[in-house]
Design a protein around this motif. Structure first.
Motif, PDB file in Angstrom:
ATOM      1  N   HIS A  19       4.647   7.357  -2.032  1.00 21.30           N
ATOM      2  CA  HIS A  19       5.201   6.509  -1.142  1.00 21.30           C
ATOM      3  C   HIS A  19       5.097   7.205   0.331  1.00 21.30           C
ATOM      4  O   HIS A  19       4.925   6.202   1.120  1.00 21.30           O
ATOM      5  N   LEU A  20       5.007   8.316   0.541  1.00 14.22           N
ATOM      6  CA  LEU A  20       4.446   9.054   1.819  1.00 14.22           C
ATOM      7  C   LEU A  20       3.080   8.320   2.178  1.00 14.22           C
ATOM      8  O   LEU A  20       2.654   8.200   3.517  1.00 14.22           O
ATOM      9  N   THR A  21       2.324   8.329   0.936  1.00 12.58           N
ATOM     10  CA  THR A  21       0.804   8.030   1.420  1.00 12.58           C
ATOM     11  C   THR A  21       0.822   6.141   1.829  1.00 12.58           C
ATOM     12  O   THR A  21       0.157   5.778   2.974  1.00 12.58           O
ATOM     13  N   PHE A  22       1.825   5.499   1.381  1.00 12.50           N
ATOM     14  CA  PHE A  22       2.071   3.991   1.801  1.00 12.50           C
ATOM     15  C   PHE A  22       2.498   4.022   3.218  1.00 12.50           C
ATOM     16  O   PHE A  22       2.015   3.314   4.167  1.00 12.50           O
ATOM     17  N   PHE A  23       3.355   4.966   3.497  1.00 10.00           N
ATOM     18  CA  PHE A  23       3.934   4.907   4.830  1.00 10.00           C
ATOM     19  C   PHE A  23       2.917   5.455   6.009  1.00 10.00           C
ATOM     20  O   PHE A  23       2.695   4.585   6.972  1.00 10.00           O
ATOM     21  N   PHE A  24       2.262   6.371   5.749  1.00 14.03           N
ATOM     22  CA  PHE A  24       1.203   6.883   6.674  1.00 14.03           C
ATOM     23  C   PHE A  24       0.069   5.946   6.783  1.00 14.03           C
ATOM     24  O   PHE A  24      -0.605   5.718   8.076  1.00 14.03           O
ATOM     25  N   THR A  25      -0.599   5.580   5.596  1.00 14.22           N
ATOM     26  CA  THR A  25      -1.493   4.478   5.726  1.00 14.22           C
ATOM     27  C   THR A  25      -1.360   3.257   6.326  1.00 14.22           C
ATOM     28  O   THR A  25      -2.073   2.634   6.932  1.00 14.22           O
ATOM     29  N   ARG A  26       0.035   2.673   6.206  1.00  9.76           N
ATOM     30  CA  ARG A  26       0.538   1.322   6.927  1.00  9.76           C
ATOM     31  C   ARG A  26       0.677   1.671   8.135  1.00  9.76           C
ATOM     32  O   ARG A  26       0.239   1.005   9.007  1.00  9.76           O
ATOM     33  N   TRP A  27       0.950   2.954   8.751  1.00 10.43           N
ATOM     34  CA  TRP A  27       1.130   3.164  10.035  1.00 10.43           C
ATOM     35  C   TRP A  27      -0.151   3.383  10.623  1.00 10.43           C
ATOM     36  O   TRP A  27      -0.554   2.746  11.864  1.00 10.43           O
ATOM     37  N   ALA A  28      -1.135   3.965  10.113  1.00  8.37           N
ATOM     38  CA  ALA A  28      -2.453   4.222  10.464  1.00  8.37           C
ATOM     39  C   ALA A  28      -3.157   2.649  10.588  1.00  8.37           C
ATOM     40  O   ALA A  28      -3.975   2.312  11.655  1.00  8.37           O
ATOM     41  N   GLY A  29      -3.103   1.760   9.688  1.00  6.62           N
ATOM     42  CA  GLY A  29      -3.636   0.502   9.725  1.00  6.62           C
ATOM     43  C   GLY A  29      -2.971  -0.435  10.525  1.00  6.62           C
ATOM     44  O   GLY A  29      -3.934  -1.242  11.008  1.00  6.62           O
ATOM     45  N   SER A  30      -1.721  -0.222  10.900  1.00  8.34           N
ATOM     46  CA  SER A  30      -1.162  -1.395  11.836  1.00  8.34           C
ATOM     47  C   SER A  30      -1.165  -0.667  13.219  1.00  8.34           C
ATOM     48  O   SER A  30      -0.890  -1.341  14.036  1.00  8.34           O
ATOM     49  N   GLY A  31      -1.296   0.504  13.507  1.00  2.00           N
ATOM     50  CA  GLY A  31      -1.168   1.209  14.854  1.00  2.00           C
ATOM     51  C   GLY A  31       0.144   1.404  15.246  1.00  2.00           C
ATOM     52  O   GLY A  31       0.396   1.707  16.252  1.00  2.00           O
ATOM     53  N   GLN A  32       1.294   0.952  14.267  1.00  2.00           N
ATOM     54  CA  GLN A  32       2.687   1.099  14.669  1.00  2.00           C
ATOM     55  C   GLN A  32       3.592   1.684  13.666  1.00  2.00           C
ATOM     56  O   GLN A  32       3.012   1.456  12.549  1.00  2.00           O
ATOM     57  N   ILE A  33       4.538   2.404  13.994  1.00  4.39           N
ATOM     58  CA  ILE A  33       5.419   2.894  12.671  1.00  4.39           C
ATOM     59  C   ILE A  33       6.103   1.994  11.861  1.00  4.39           C
ATOM     60  O   ILE A  33       6.456   0.983  12.518  1.00  4.39           O
ATOM     61  N   PRO A  34       5.896   1.980  10.657  1.00  5.19           N
ATOM     62  CA  PRO A  34       6.333   0.982   9.861  1.00  5.19           C
ATOM     63  C   PRO A  34       7.827   0.814   9.485  1.00  5.19           C
ATOM     64  O   PRO A  34       8.313   1.109   8.483  1.00  5.19           O
ATOM     65  N   THR A  35       8.454   0.644  10.580  1.00  2.00           N
ATOM     66  CA  THR A  35      10.063   0.557  10.507  1.00  2.00           C
ATOM     67  C   THR A  35      10.574  -0.470  11.358  1.00  2.00           C
ATOM     68  O   THR A  35      11.754  -0.455  11.777  1.00  2.00           O
ATOM     69  N   SER A  36       9.877  -1.534  11.744  1.00  2.00           N
ATOM     70  CA  SER A  36      10.277  -2.624  12.619  1.00  2.00           C
ATOM     71  C   SER A  36      10.795  -3.790  12.231  1.00  2.00           C
ATOM     72  O   SER A  36      11.131  -4.791  12.949  1.00  2.00           O
ATOM     73  N   ASN A  37      10.661  -3.957  10.965  1.00  5.47           N
ATOM     74  CA  ASN A  37      11.497  -5.278  10.060  1.00  5.47           C
ATOM     75  C   ASN A  37      11.855  -4.652   8.957  1.00  5.47           C
ATOM     76  O   ASN A  37      11.985  -3.533   8.503  1.00  5.47           O
ATOM     77  N   MET A  38      12.669  -5.730   8.344  1.00 10.50           N
ATOM     78  CA  MET A  38      13.526  -5.277   6.997  1.00 10.50           C
ATOM     79  C   MET A  38      12.537  -4.635   5.819  1.00 10.50           C
ATOM     80  O   MET A  38      13.152  -3.846   5.177  1.00 10.50           O
ATOM     81  N   TYR A  39      11.631  -5.231   5.516  1.00  9.83           N
ATOM     82  CA  TYR A  39      10.592  -4.750   4.549  1.00  9.83           C
ATOM     83  C   TYR A  39      10.263  -3.244   5.109  1.00  9.83           C
ATOM     84  O   TYR A  39      10.360  -2.412   3.964  1.00  9.83           O
ATOM     85  N   GLU A  40       9.818  -3.123   6.024  1.00 10.30           N
ATOM     86  CA  GLU A  40       9.445  -1.772   6.359  1.00 10.30           C
ATOM     87  C   GLU A  40      10.589  -0.833   6.459  1.00 10.30           C
ATOM     88  O   GLU A  40      10.419   0.381   6.078  1.00 10.30           O
TER      89      GLU A  40
END
Length: 419
Positions: free
Chosen positions: A61-82
């Motif tokens: 789960h942590l891998t998902f969080f940090f790789t999505r952060w790195a891939g998108s360039g923004q912290i993945p907490t900006s919508n309901m899914y994230e």
């Protein structure tokens, strides 16, 4: 493979590992009754396997969080899914901390399903990376949202332990008025959880069927000058329209079980673009959850609380009471920092005011006041046991309404969280 695709795969792996960990916790607790060996050793062995599995799931789960952060360039907490995926991850972090302190495998039987439900709920929402709006493009997003979610995660563990306490101490064979009242409210709590599960099942079932219905809705708006303007919007449903939008006309409706037109129309005061769709979703959640609850009752032939109660035998209720209190006591200062103090600093930077009576701000304050009252009654009035457990359960219901009801139903500056 892009980092976003890799993060999605890591998320799926985490979900299944959490499911396996839950099953191992069930084996650790329920299976010890049928173990030919020492039951305590059985619980320790399978509890260790379950804990390791849940930790591997958390790592994924942590891998998902940090790789999505790195891939998108923004912290993945900006919508309901994230945000909901982050909340699920935070609950696992909180569970790991509490489990490391108390070493109670039974807690995993309730904390893991809660995590699974939340991240399954997250998967209902669009999973594409969405660009940050200007108000969100701040370091305070990272600080405010993450600390608020971590505080709510500890409240979730407090809720799980509180519900476990009630399932342990309520007499499901009692015939007195007090016993029946306790049985009803515990059963209603379980029913509420099943309604959320029913919502997830309904959404994925109709999504798999490719169901769709479209409406054209006309709305009248009055601007600050008093000028009335009319707008026409297209509203798309992915669940059969039991309730259609207010003042709308049908464009297309896929037939389902002979239902090829809406049954009801949303009331006039629910005239927002998505208000009718959201009301329709609530109706379907209740229908699906009630059917699922009825099937479970048919299978077990008794209330679900009475089914779970025997599993709790041999558990010291005072331990559950202590775990619930400690979890909330840890989460409260974290929530205070994230949902109030850091949020006010961010609001001043983003909107030029610390407080604006936005619905999300109001309900965050209500949540904080509620848990303040919980700690006051616990420490000053000696409210322990059942009273404390009920407060922990009700408190997390308020948290869920703040997360789901306010984000998705009540319009406000935080409405972007529901996109």
């Amino acid at each position: 493979m892009s980092l976003i695709d890799f993060s999605s795969d890591a998320f799926i792996v985490a979900f299944f590992l959490y499911c396996f960990a839950f099953m191992f916790y069930v084996i650790a607790i329920a299976g010890k009754k049928w173990s030919n060996r020492d039951s305590l050793q059985h619980e320790k062995r399978w509890g260790r396997i379950a804990f390791i599995t849940s930790n591997v799931g958390l790592a994924s789960h942590l891998t998902f969080f940090f790789t999505r952060w790195a891939g998108s360039g923004q912290i993945p907490t900006s919508n309901m899914y994230e945000f909901m995926t982050f909340l699920g991850m935070s609950i696992m972090i909180a569970f790991t901390i509490i489990f490391a302190i108390y070493r109670k495998p039974l807690l995993g039987m309730f904390a893991l399903p809660l995590t699974v439900i939340i991240i399954a709920y997250a998967a209902v929402f669009p999973q594409e990376v969405q660009p940050l709006i200007p108000a969100l493009d701040s370091i305070w997003l990272k600080i405010h949202v993450t600390t608020a979610a971590l505080g709510e995660a500890f409240f979730a563990i407090g809720f799980a332990a509180g519900l476990m306490y009630l399932l342990r101490v309520v007499d499901f064979n009692g015939k007195t008025k007090a016993a029946r009242r306790s049985q009803f409210w515990v059963e209603f709590s379980l029913y509420t959880i099943i309604v959320i599960v029913g919502f997830i099942i309904a959404v994925f079932a109709f999504r798999g069927m490719g169901y769709e219905a479209q409406f054209i809705q006309e709305q009248s708006k009055i601007d600050s000058r008093g000028t009335e303007t009319s707008t026409t919007d297209t509203v798309t449903y992915t669940l059969p329209p039991i309730v259609k939008p207010y003042n709308s006309e049908v464009v297309t409706v896929d037939s389902f079980l002979g239902m090829d037109k809406p049954v009801l129309e949303a009331p006039y005061w629910m005239n927002g673009v998505n208000a009718g769709r959201k009301l329709n979703t609530v109706v379907w959640s209740i229908i699906a959850g009630t059917i699922l609850y009825g099937l479970l009752r048919l299978v077990f032939r008794k209330p679900l609380g009475a089914v779970i109660h025997p599993v709790m035998e041999g558990i010291d209720p005072e331990d559950l009471d202590e775990i619930s209190y400690r979890s909330i006591a840890i989460g409260f200062p974290i929530f205070t920092l994230g949902a109030l103090i850091f949020a006010m600093i961010w609001a001043e930077i983003a909107w030029g005011r610390f407080w604006g009576w936005d619905p999300k701000e109001v309900w965050a304050l209500i949540t904080w006041l509620y848990y303040s009252a919980y700690l006051h009654f616990r420490l000053s009035r000696g409210w322990q046991g059942r009273r404390s457990a009920w407060l922990a359960v009700i408190g997390f219901v308020i948290v869920l309404f703040t997360l789901i009801g306010v984000n998705l139903v009540i319009a406000g500056l935080h409405s972007y969280s529901g996109t």
